[in-house]
Design an enzyme around this catalytic site. Structure first.
Site, PDB file in Angstrom:
ATOM      1  N   ASP A 131       0.820  -1.211   0.000  1.00  0.00           N
ATOM      2  CA  ASP A 131       0.000   0.000   0.000  1.00  0.00           C
ATOM      3  C   ASP A 131       0.851   1.257   0.000  1.00  0.00           C
ATOM      4  OD1 ASP A 131       0.930  -0.170   2.668  1.00  0.00           O
ATOM      5  OD2 ASP A 131      -0.929  -1.099   3.317  1.00  0.00           O
ATOM      6  N   ASN A 183      -7.470  -3.010  14.270  1.00  0.00           N
ATOM      7  CA  ASN A 183      -8.856  -3.344  13.922  1.00  0.00           C
ATOM      8  C   ASN A 183      -8.936  -4.548  12.991  1.00  0.00           C
ATOM      9  OD1 ASN A 183      -8.006  -2.294  11.490  1.00  0.00           O
ATOM     10  ND2 ASN A 183      -9.476  -0.603  11.435  1.00  0.00           N
ATOM     11  N   HIS A 218      -7.095  -5.011  10.129  1.00  0.00           N
ATOM     12  CA  HIS A 218      -6.824  -4.810   8.714  1.00  0.00           C
ATOM     13  C   HIS A 218      -5.505  -5.463   8.299  1.00  0.00           C
ATOM     14  CE1 HIS A 218      -4.769  -0.812   9.911  1.00  0.00           C
ATOM     15  NE2 HIS A 218      -3.807  -1.538   9.355  1.00  0.00           N
ATOM     16  N   GLU A 267      -9.487  -2.367   5.153  1.00  0.00           N
ATOM     17  CA  GLU A 267     -10.144  -2.061   6.412  1.00  0.00           C
ATOM     18  C   GLU A 267     -11.403  -2.924   6.611  1.00  0.00           C
ATOM     19  OE1 GLU A 267      -8.742  -0.245   8.596  1.00  0.00           O
ATOM     20  OE2 GLU A 267      -8.297   1.799   7.941  1.00  0.00           O
TER      21      GLU A 267
END
Length: 241
Positions: free
Chosen positions: A67, A136, A138, A143
């Site tokens: 990313d 979280n 990811h 996400e």
């Protein structure tokens, strides 16, 4: 799934570096998926050391990063391009034209995502994807949500992700709201996955990812489906397993 726990970060990083080194020595033109963040820094330092010792060459390797932030200026110190150059690319013999990172500076972000998918398709299957996990759940910047994207895409970062990454910026306001990320398709198609998790603050989400239900609300839970998943942990991260 092969889960290994290490007493020290040095031992963990050394194992991961040996894992990657052995793969590249066996297949000099390996296609590697790379990650950023605090977690892999020690691994990259060890890879640079192995290269300098003459134990491995990356000259034929192709590398694809997961990313990149969208909207950062060229040369911004917190871009993942700058990160990779600092921690790995400047210390090994990988030709920069064989090191691919999504173009976060592009005016047409979705066009840049499609261009990245074309590069991935041309390179073929990833031999290894290096991964970390967000608080979280990811992976990359995929996400949690009602659905996940198979292909490279533009994502609006969750506020908890931006808050977690704000420690690298002067303020939360400076953290980009968007990123371009590889989708879960190439990740799950990789021949081998190497997930590295450090710290007790990741113990709960790691348990959810590896032992909980497979759900798009925890993207890392999809890793349970991969036939060649190796998980490297420190003792803090392994606390709830």
């Amino acid at each position: 799934m092969n889960v290994l726990t290490f007493a020290t970060n040095e031992e963990l990083s050394a194992y991961a570096a040996d894992f990657i080194t052995d793969m590249v020595r066996a297949k000099p033109d390996a296609v590697l998926g790379l990650a950023t963040g605090e977690t892999p820094i020690g691994v990259y330092e060890q890879l640079v050391a192995r290269y300098r010792e003459g134990r491995v060459s990356f000259r034929q390797v192709k590398a694809f990063n997961l990313d990149e932030y969208a909207g950062l200026s060229q040369g911004h110190t917190q871009s993942y391009q700058a990160y990779m150059h600092k921690h790995l690319f400047s210390g090994i013999d990988l030709p920069l034209e064989q090191a691919y990172i999504p173009c976060g500076r592009a005016d047409d972000r979705w066009g840049a995502a499609r261009d990245y998918d074309r590069l991935l398709d041309e390179a073929g299957q990833l031999d290894l994807q290096l991964l970390g996990i967000g608080h979280n759940g990811h992976i990359g910047f995929n996400e949690p949500g009602e659905e996940l994207h198979a292909q490279t895409h533009v994502v609006r970062l969750k506020e908890e992700t931006r808050a977690a990454n704000s420690r690298y910026f002067e303020s939360l306001a400076e953290v980009p709201e968007y990123a371009i990320t590889m989708g879960v398709g190439p990740i799950m198609k990789a021949r081998q996955l190497l997930l590295i998790v450090r710290g007790e603050d990741k113990a709960a989400v790691l348990k959810k990812a590896l032992l909980g239900p497979i759900t798009t609300q925890c993207p890392a839970s999809l890793l349970q489906l991969h036939p060649q998943l190796t998980v490297l942990l420190d003792e803090g991260a392994a606390k709830e397993l």
